[in-house]
Design an enzyme around this catalytic site. Structure first.
Site, short mmCIF file in Angstrom:
data_model
loop_
_atom_site.label_atom_id
_atom_site.label_comp_id
_atom_site.label_asym_id
_atom_site.label_seq_id
_atom_site.Cartn_x
_atom_site.Cartn_y
_atom_site.Cartn_z
CD GLU A 161 -2.77 -1.37 2.41
OE1 GLU A 161 -2.76 -0.47 3.26
OE2 GLU A 161 -3.49 -2.38 2.50
CG ASN A 204 -0.83 -7.01 -1.21
OD1 ASN A 204 -1.51 -7.55 -2.09
ND2 ASN A 204 -1.25 -6.88 0.04
CG HIS A 240 -10.10 -5.58 0.84
ND1 HIS A 240 -10.34 -6.67 1.65
CD2 HIS A 240 -8.79 -5.31 0.97
CE1 HIS A 240 -9.22 -7.04 2.24
NE2 HIS A 240 -8.25 -6.23 1.83
CD GLU A 269 -4.81 -7.71 1.91
OE1 GLU A 269 -5.68 -6.92 2.36
OE2 GLU A 269 -3.60 -7.47 2.00
CG ASP A 271 -12.95 -8.75 2.15
OD1 ASP A 271 -12.73 -7.87 1.30
OD2 ASP A 271 -12.66 -8.60 3.35
#
Ligand code: G2I
Length: 453
Positions: A161, A204, A240, A269, A271
């Site tokens: 990030e 990432n 996400h 990640e 979701d």
């Protein structure tokens, strides 16, 4: 006849088990391969299917049971972060992360290391350092973590990030950025490569899932790194999603353009907030996008059950808070080429017949090893069981004992059923074993679902 889904699923499994018991070996192989779990179905497509894991939940049997049954990779959710591993300078704490790593290793799961250099969950001593000291501390942190886990990590999120949201395409302000300048990212990757040359090194980020100003900035950095020989192997797309930030229509195309730069891509990640068919469809879109990009090596969901999700109220995961499979689970399994209904899962017959399987390596030598899979009945007695063992190519099984095998067409997934040892009292165990020729690969095999009748 309005049966709850979980019940009808169990009934279907019981029927499947009953049919399997009398079916021919060939039919057994087809049924079992088609049923599968997330991990075994993904393996059939040459991918891993992982989840974020918290060490604190590993003692919960439904949590560990679902993890072991369904997933072929793990990412420690918080345990490898800077605040967890080096809260005091140069004093390293690995206990919680070690717990996850040894659990994953004992099951033959891949491990993603998360994360070495990140502005968040950073202990306050780090932000207090001057530039020269901060550079030393960053490189020391990378070195100590990667050395501790050397040889055990499939891929590390080396830098996480580092870019701002929005249209600027600029780097995010952080102690690293503000004191070391743009070059800190390159330095982190170079240090990482020097410590564990076998781990894949990833950048990432989130909100980089479609083509936009932020992903363009990451793209340009990766392109620059590749052109100058800065070591980078993969880019992680956190993914996400929710209604305000849905799966972008150019998701696949965005993964592909990064892959075209010569790096692997991974969904790291995943979701998706929501429920029912809408959530299921979005999950299927993501899985299909990864499968459509040959360098998309695997996908990881950010947790197992909705109850422990970092955004639990949005119910973003594949298992509900009682560990029941949601429509999203079926959609993912179907997209992976498994069966979304009637297959998979560790719980067998409708009479409460269940079993679990555990793999152990019992001997290891230069070009081979012996493996043993222990099959244990659940709370009820069982009269039959089947399970799969997936071997990393080009390993070959030369002998199998105390079980009878059939193979899928790829020759990597072995379905085993009992020979003399079908009947087990509640809680009782049996085991089968095999000798494997490594043919150059020393990785452990993955055990799939255990289905009991
Ligand atoms: O925020 C979602 C993810 C975004 N990308 C990087 C991931 O590392 C990040 O994961 C989340 C974890 O899922 C949360 O569990 O990162 C959060 C921290 O930024 C994690 O939350 C933290 C809480 O903020 C802490 O209060 C708590 O002590 O989890 C810690 C351990 O439970």
């Amino acid at each position: 006849m309005d049966m709850p889904k979980a019940f009808s699923r169990r009934a279907a499994r019981a029927l499947t088990s009953a049919l399997l018991a009398t079916a021919t070996l060939t039919a057994l192989s087809h049924s079992a391969a088609a049923a599968g779990t997330l991990g075994s179905a993904a393996a059939g497509k040459g991918r891993y299917f992982g989840t974020a894991v918290a060490a604190s939940h590993l003692g919960e049997s439904a949590y560990a049971g679902t993890l072991d049954r369904e997933f072929s990779a793990v990412t420690p959710e918080n345990e490898m972060k800077w605040d967890a591993t080096e809260s005091t300078r140069n004093t390293f704490t690995f206990a919680a992360a070690d717990q996850i790593v040894s659990h994953a290793q004992s099951k033959g799961m891949k491990i993603r290391g998360h994360t070495l250099v990140w502005h968040s969950q950073l202990p306050s001593w780090v932000s207090g350092l001057g530039a020269a000291d901060l550079r030393t501390a960053m490189n020391n942190h990378i070195t100590q973590l990667m050395q501790h886990y050397k040889g055990k990590i499939y891929a590390w999120d080396v830098v996480n990030e580092a870019f701002q949201d929005g249209s600027s395409g600029a780097r995010r302000s952080s102690p690293f950025q503000d004191k070391l300048g743009d070059g800190y990212i390159e330095e982190a990757f170079r240090t990482a490569r020097s410590v564990d040359p076998d781990a894949k090194l990833c950048y990432n980020d989130y909100n980089t899932d479609g083509v936009n100003a932020k992903s363009n900035a990451v793209y340009n950095m990766v392109k620059d790194f590749k052109s100058r020989g800065v070591p980078i192997d993969c880019v992680g797309f956190q993914s996400h999603f929710n209604s305000a930030s849905p799966v972008p229509s150019d998701y696949r195309a965005n993964l592909q353009r990064f892959a075209d730069l010569g790096v692997d891509v991974q969904i790291t990640e995943l979701d998706i907030e929501g429920s029912g068919t809408a959530q299921a469809n979005s999950y299927a879109t993501v899985v299909k996008a990864c499968l459509a990009v040959s360098r998309c090596t695997g996908m990881t969901v950010w947790g197992i059950t909705d109850k422990y999700s970092w955004r639990s109220s949005g119910t973003p995961l594949l298992f509900d808070s009682n560990y029941a499979e949601k429509p999203a689970y079926d959609a993912v399994l179907t997209a992976l080429g498994g069966s979304g209904s009637g297959g998979g899962g560790g719980n067998g017959g409708g009479t409460g017949a269940t079993c679990t399987v555990v793999f152990t390596k019992t001997a290891d030598w230069n070009d081979g090893y012996n493996g043993q899979v222990t099959v244990t009945a659940g709370a009820a007695p069982i009269t039959g069981w089947t399970t799969t063992v997936t071997f990393p190519a080009p390993q070959k099984v030369s002998t199998l004992w105390n079980g009878s095998a059939s193979w899928d067409s790829s020759g990597t997934v072995m379905t085993v059923r009992p020979t003399y040892n079908a009947d087990l009292a509640a809680g009782a165990s049996t085991s089968f074993g095999f000798t494997v020729q490594k043919n150059g690969s020393s990785s452990a095999p993955t055990v799939g679902t255990c289905t009991a009748s």
